[in-house]
Enzyme design. Structure first.
Site, PDB file in Angstrom:
ATOM      1  N   SER A  48      -2.495   8.203  -7.282  1.00 50.79           N
ATOM      2  CA  SER A  48      -1.405   8.535  -8.331  1.00 50.79           C
ATOM      3  C   SER A  48      -1.482   8.367  -9.769  1.00 50.79           C
ATOM      4  O   SER A  48      -0.782   8.947 -10.419  1.00 50.79           O
ATOM      5  CB  SER A  48      -0.369   7.435  -7.843  1.00 50.79           C
ATOM      6  OG  SER A  48      -0.760   6.275  -7.931  1.00 50.79           O
ATOM      7  N   ASP A  86      -8.741   4.580  -3.896  1.00 55.48           N
ATOM      8  CA  ASP A  86      -8.181   5.800  -3.061  1.00 55.48           C
ATOM      9  C   ASP A  86      -9.196   6.966  -3.203  1.00 55.48           C
ATOM     10  O   ASP A  86      -9.657   7.461  -4.255  1.00 55.48           O
ATOM     11  CB  ASP A  86      -6.898   5.995  -3.811  1.00 55.48           C
ATOM     12  CG  ASP A  86      -5.893   6.702  -2.849  1.00 55.48           C
ATOM     13  OD1 ASP A  86      -6.242   6.690  -1.623  1.00 55.48           O
ATOM     14  OD2 ASP A  86      -4.716   6.843  -3.512  1.00 55.48           O
ATOM     15  N   GLU A 185       4.118   5.991   4.708  1.00 57.30           N
ATOM     16  CA  GLU A 185       4.684   6.503   3.585  1.00 57.30           C
ATOM     17  C   GLU A 185       5.857   7.437   3.962  1.00 57.30           C
ATOM     18  O   GLU A 185       5.886   8.369   4.773  1.00 57.30           O
ATOM     19  CB  GLU A 185       3.918   7.221   2.527  1.00 57.30           C
ATOM     20  CG  GLU A 185       4.538   7.680   1.252  1.00 57.30           C
ATOM     21  CD  GLU A 185       3.823   8.191   0.084  1.00 57.30           C
ATOM     22  OE1 GLU A 185       2.612   7.890   0.134  1.00 57.30           O
ATOM     23  OE2 GLU A 185       4.224   8.688  -0.660  1.00 57.30           O
TER      24      GLU A 185
HETATM   25  O1  KIV Z   1      -1.988   6.827  -4.936  1.00 56.90           O
HETATM   26  C1  KIV Z   1      -1.107   5.898  -4.501  1.00 56.90           C
HETATM   27  O2  KIV Z   1      -0.711   5.196  -5.425  1.00 56.90           O
HETATM   28  C2  KIV Z   1      -0.889   5.813  -3.180  1.00 56.90           C
HETATM   29  C3  KIV Z   1       0.201   4.769  -2.980  1.00 56.90           C
HETATM   30  C4  KIV Z   1       1.682   5.653  -3.286  1.00 56.90           C
HETATM   31  C5  KIV Z   1       0.189   4.276  -1.350  1.00 56.90           C
HETATM   32  O3  KIV Z   1      -1.589   6.163  -2.189  1.00 56.90           O
END
Ligand code: KIV
Length: 267
Positions: A48, A86, A185
Site C-alpha cells: 500500500s 509485503d 480483506e
Molecule cells: O499493503 C497493505 O497495506 C496490505 C494491507 C491492506 C493488509 O496488504
C-alpha cells in the site's frame, strides 16, 4: 532491556487465548517506532506504500528494490512487533523458486521476520516452498489488491455462498501449506468469522468485521493522512492530514510575511 519480540508462535497463542491481535502498516522509521511503542503486535510494510506514500494509482508499480528499502527501515526501528514484508506484484507469481529467492531477500537484506503474499489455493506450492526454507509466510485472501484489474475494482469478495465456501477452502489449503497467519480483506463479517473459526492460524481482518482474531488498517488511512478515498471499513482515529495542511499554510504565510523566523527562533 529490549522488549520480547512477537513471534508466529506467540500470535498463535494469542488466538488460542482469545487475545485480539493489532496490526498496522508502516513504511518509515518514525511511524514504525510510534506504532511499535503503542503495542501493535505486527507491523506490515505493505505494498500500500505505492498508493499512500508514493502516489501511484494502485499497488502494482511497487518493486522489490523499493519494498526492501522500506522494510529494512521498519525492521531496524521496530523493537517488539513482528515485521512482515509485503511481496510486491510479480515478485512471487512467476514460479516458486523466484518467490523463494525474493522472500529470502526480505529476510536477509531487509531483516523482516516474515513475508506476506496474496492469493488462495493457486499459491499453495509457492507458500510451501518458502515455509520449508524457514521463512514464515502470512497469507492474504478475499480482496487482494494486486488483482485489481481481474476484479475490476476494489469490490467485496465472498458475498455469494459459493464464493464464501471457496474462501473457507482457500484458508484451509493455505493453513495446510504452512502459513502462520492470514489476512482476510473486504469480505462479509459472517464469512470472515467462519474462516476464523475454521482455521487455527490467526485471521487478521481488514473490512472483515469483528469476528476475526485481529485487525489491520493502513496507518495513513486511520490517521486521516491519506484522503484520496476512504473505504467504509476505515475508521479515522485522527485528522492528521487536516492538521498538516493547517501547519503548512501557516508556515508559508509567516515566511512570506516575515513573521517567521522571530527572535525566539533565531541565534
Ligand atoms: O499493503 C497493505 O497495506 C496490505 C494491507 C491492506 C493488509 O496488504
Amino acid at each position: 532491556m529490549a522488549p520480547k519480540r512477537v513471534t508466529a508462535d506467540s500470535l498463535r497463542e494469542m488466538k488460542a487465548n482469545g487475545q485480539k491481535i493489532a496490526m498496522l502498516t508502516a513504511y518509515d522509521c518514525l511511524m514504525a517506532q510510534m506504532i511499535d511503542e503503542a503495542g501493535a503486535d505486527i507491523i506490515l510494510v505493505g505494498d500500500s506504500v505505492a498508493m499512500v506514500f508514493a502516489g501511484y494509482e494502485n499497488t502494482l508499480p511497487m518493486t522489490m528494490q523499493a519494498m526492501i528499502y522500506h522494510t529494512e527501515i521498519v525492521a531496524r526501528c521496530a523493537k517488539r512487533a513482528l515485521v512482515v514484508g509485503d511481496m510486491p506484484f510479480m515478485s512471487y507469481q512467476v514460479e516458486p523458486s523466484q518467490a523463494l529467492a525474493n522472500a529470502g531477500r526480505f529476510i536477509q537484506e531487509a531483516r523482516a521476520h516474515a513475508v506476506k503474499l496474496e492469493g488462495g489455493r493457486a499459491m499453495a506450492t509457492t507458500i510451501r516452498r518458502i515455509v520449508r526454507s524457514g521463512i514464515p509466510v502470512m497469507g492474504h485472501i478475499g480482496l487482494t489488491p494486486q488483482s485489481v484489474y481481474k476484479f475490476g475494482g476494489y469490490t467485496m469478495q465472498g458475498s455469494t455462498p459459493e464464493e464464501a465456501q471457496a474462501l473457507i477452502e482457500s484458508a484451509k489449503v493455505l493453513q495446510d501449506n504452512g502459513i502462520f497467519a492470514l489476512v482476510v480483506e473486504k469480505v462479509p463479517s459472517d464469512v470472515a468469522a467462519r474462516i476464523a473459526e475454521t482455521v487455527e492460524v490467526p485471521v487478521i481482518g481488514i473490512g472483515a468485521g469483528p469476528g476475526c482474531d485481529g485487525q489491520v488498517l493502513v496507518a495513513h488511512d486511520m490517521l486521516g493522512m491519506f484522503e484520496r478515498f476512504k473505504p467504509k471499513f476505515v475508521k479515522r482515529y485522527a485528522q492528521v492530514g487536516a492538521e498538516m495542511r493547517k501547519a503548512f499554510d501557516q508556515y508559508v504565510k509567516e515566511v512570506k510575511s516575515g513573521e517567521f523566523p522571530d527572535a525566539e527562533h533565531s541565534y
